[in-house]
Structure formats: C-alpha cells, structure tokens
Design an enzyme around this catalytic site. Structure first.
Site, PDB file in Angstrom:
ATOM      1  N   ASP A   1       6.067   4.708   4.845  1.00  0.00           N
ATOM      2  CA  ASP A   1       6.862   4.017   5.384  1.00  0.00           C
ATOM      3  C   ASP A   1       7.071   2.547   4.417  1.00  0.00           C
ATOM      4  OD1 ASP A   1       4.157   3.137   6.310  1.00  0.00           O
ATOM      5  OD2 ASP A   1       5.101   2.343   8.229  1.00  0.00           O
TER       6      ASP A   1
ATOM      7  N   HIS B   1       0.894  -1.166  -0.159  1.00  0.00           N
ATOM      8  CA  HIS B   1      -0.003  -0.063   0.014  1.00  0.00           C
ATOM      9  C   HIS B   1       0.874   1.175  -0.085  1.00  0.00           C
ATOM     10  CE1 HIS B   1       0.993  -0.440   4.237  1.00  0.00           C
ATOM     11  NE2 HIS B   1       0.418   0.788   4.479  1.00  0.00           N
TER      12      HIS B   1
ATOM     13  N   HIS C   1       1.292   3.796   1.926  1.00  0.00           N
ATOM     14  CA  HIS C   1       1.830   4.633   3.252  1.00  0.00           C
ATOM     15  C   HIS C   1       3.154   4.917   2.951  1.00  0.00           C
ATOM     16  CE1 HIS C   1      -2.142   4.058   5.845  1.00  0.00           C
ATOM     17  NE2 HIS C   1      -2.193   5.290   5.001  1.00  0.00           N
TER      18      HIS C   1
ATOM     19  N   HIS D   1      -6.810  -1.972   5.890  1.00  0.00           N
ATOM     20  CA  HIS D   1      -6.458  -0.942   6.401  1.00  0.00           C
ATOM     21  C   HIS D   1      -6.962   0.269   5.903  1.00  0.00           C
ATOM     22  CE1 HIS D   1      -2.480   0.254   8.063  1.00  0.00           C
ATOM     23  NE2 HIS D   1      -2.182   0.949   6.959  1.00  0.00           N
TER      24      HIS D   1
HETATM   25 ZN   LIG Z   1       0.101   1.523   6.205  1.00  0.00          ZN
END
Ligand SMILES: [Zn+2]
Length: 309
Positions: free
Chosen positions: A67, A63, A65, A141
C-alpha cells in the site's frame, strides 16, 4: 510567498475502499514537489490535483509494503512517457533495494527519465536540498521503515526601520548581514540589533510504525505532521502488535512535540465513520486537526511569529 502545501492522493491502509484510494501524498514546497508512498491508483488520483509527473522533483518511500509502493511502477513509467527533462531523486530503505529494482522495471517500457536513486541506509541520514534538510529516521514496523522530515533552517529578516535609524543602507546592509556586525561612527551595530529571526518551517511524514523514538524525533516542532493512525484506541493492543499507531497515540505525539497542524491518515477499512478518529485525537490535541480525505489540500500554516532580535 512560495507555495507550501500537502495534497492528499489517498488515505486507505492495506485495502482501498469506495471512498478512499490507497495511500499517496504530494508535498509542494517552493521548488520541490515530493511524492510520498505512492500506493496503487496514485497516478490517476494525481490527475485530479493539477500536479503532473513533470512537476515531481523527488519520491520518498517509507517501506515496501504494497500500500506504500505499488504505485511506483506506473509513476516511474509515467516520468518516461512524459519525458520529464531532469533527474527525479528517489529515496527508500536500502534493505528494500531488491523490491525497488523490481518495481522500477515491473514491465516493459521505453525508459527516458533519469532517476537519481539515493537509498536510506542509516537512521538519521540527511540529504541536503536547496530548501533545507531532508532527514530520515528509523521507525518500528515489521520491515525496514523510515519516516522523513523536512527542516528549513532559521533565517534572518532585516528590519528596514532599524537599518534606517542607524543610517545603514546599500552595500553596508549586505556587509552587516554577512559579517554579523558593522562599525559606524565609532559604534558597532550588530545584526541582531537590526533584524529578527525568521523561524524555519518543518514538515514531517510518519508512516507505518509503532510508537518509538523515531516518531518523536520526526514530529518535533513540526508545522505540519502527516502521521498514520491506522487504528483507534479500542484496537491499541493489535496496533502495537503489528507496528501501527492509534489516533490517540498520534495525537499525544503531536501534543507533546509542539506540532501545529496534525493530519491523520492511513485508516483501516474496519472503521466506517472517520469522525471517530477526529474525536479520539481531539481528546489529546488542541491544534489544527485534519482527518484526511482523498484529494484534500492542507496548507502548511504561516510561519511562527519571529522572535525580536
Ligand atoms: Zn506497512
């Protein structure tokens, strides 16, 4: 035997710490070298592993995000810098295509490397590889997220002593393997009589998610499961709210799914002592348990013992 191992580049969620780089993982599996979720700093971490950009065959992003993907620009530019001679496949959630396009061209560079971009747009999407099937499952998520698993099909191993007992040799062995049987001296010899099943191996990568069906689908009978355990049970309510797992949950999934080696990672920087993840997981899971450290290598365990044919 071919090399099958996980090389951990980084183990921190959200923000890196002095001990932990942002996420990043390499899976070496025969002739595939797959990079999962490269966070910031993944390129430099890779320097310590002996694996180079030229070795990469595939990149999988769960995904968008930061990080899990802010290492992409550097890694993609590195592929061109090193003039990687063959296409590198890239998989990511189709809904994040715009993020991928920006990361891919985050700054100016001379693009020579070819990316084979194959976004994931369906739960259960399968990609056929030479080594087996790469399958993506939807996770829970706040943004579109897919976990991945690699499934090697079961194989067949001929037993020389049984072949010899039936007097089968040379081209007849190939014929028996292909047709499943061979007629000899008025008797039919079946493949099962002279072989054992060679169980296929499985690798699963589960990151970031609350508990959901996709987690179990990915973890099922994994020889090696890499799974996020951002939190401890003391923060279970927070974990559920923000779409993450606790070490206890991850360990229970592994125990219920018949996992052999469990690798916990993606730790919140709020916990100073990694032993706490180990102790919490150990209450539920009795198999091989690894609380991942940066630059650690974890072997895929040897094949399960074949069942007699
Ligand atoms: Zn995440």
């Amino acid at each position: 035997m071919s090399m099958r191992e996980l090389v951990v580049l980084g183990t921190a969620s959200q923000a890196p710490t002095r001990q932990r780089n942002h996420n990043g993982y390499l899976l070496r599996w025969d002739d595939e070298v797959i990079l999962f979720d490269p966070g910031e700093g993944s390129q430099r971490q890779m320097l310590h592993t002996g694996i180079t950009a030229t070795d990469l065959t595939r990149i999988c992003v769960t995904h968008f995000h930061g990080d899990h993907c802010l290492g992409l620009p550097g890694m993609i530019q590195r592929l061109s810098l090193d003039r990687v001679p063959r296409p590198v496949a890239v998989h990511f959630p189709a809904g994040g295509a715009e993020y991928f396009a920006r990361l891919r061209h985050a700054s100016s560079f001379y693009e020579t490397a070819e990316l084979a971009v194959e976004p994931i747009d369906a739960d259960g999407q399968r990609i056929t590889l030479g080594i087996g099937t790469l399958e993506a499952r939807r996770l829970r998520h706040p943004i579109e997220t897919y976990g991945y698993r690699l499934v090697e099909p079961d194989g067949c191993r001929m037993l020389p002593e049984r072949l010899a007992a039936y007097g089968i040799a040379g081209p007849d062995t190939g014929r028996l393997l292909r047709d499943g049987h061979l007629d000899r001296d008025g008797r039919r010899v079946t493949r099962d009589e002279v072989s054992v099943t060679r169980p296929g191996q499985r690798f699963a990568f589960v990151m970031d998610t609350g508990l959901c069906d996709g987690v179990y689908a990915l973890a099922e009978h994994a020889d090696l499961l890499v799974i996020e355990s951002t939190f401890l049970e003391s923060e279970a309510a927070l974990a559920a709210e923000v779409g993450h797992l606790t070490a206890g949950q991850a360990a229970r999934v592994a125990a219920e799914s018949g996992v052999r080696t469990l690798v916990l990672t993606h730790f919140s920087q709020r916990y100073a002592d990694p032993r706490r993840f180990h102790d919490e997981a150990r209450e539920h899971f009795t198999g091989d348990l690894v609380v991942a450290e940066d630059l650690q290598t974890v072997q895929v365990p040897p094949r399960r013992v074949p069942s007699p044919g």
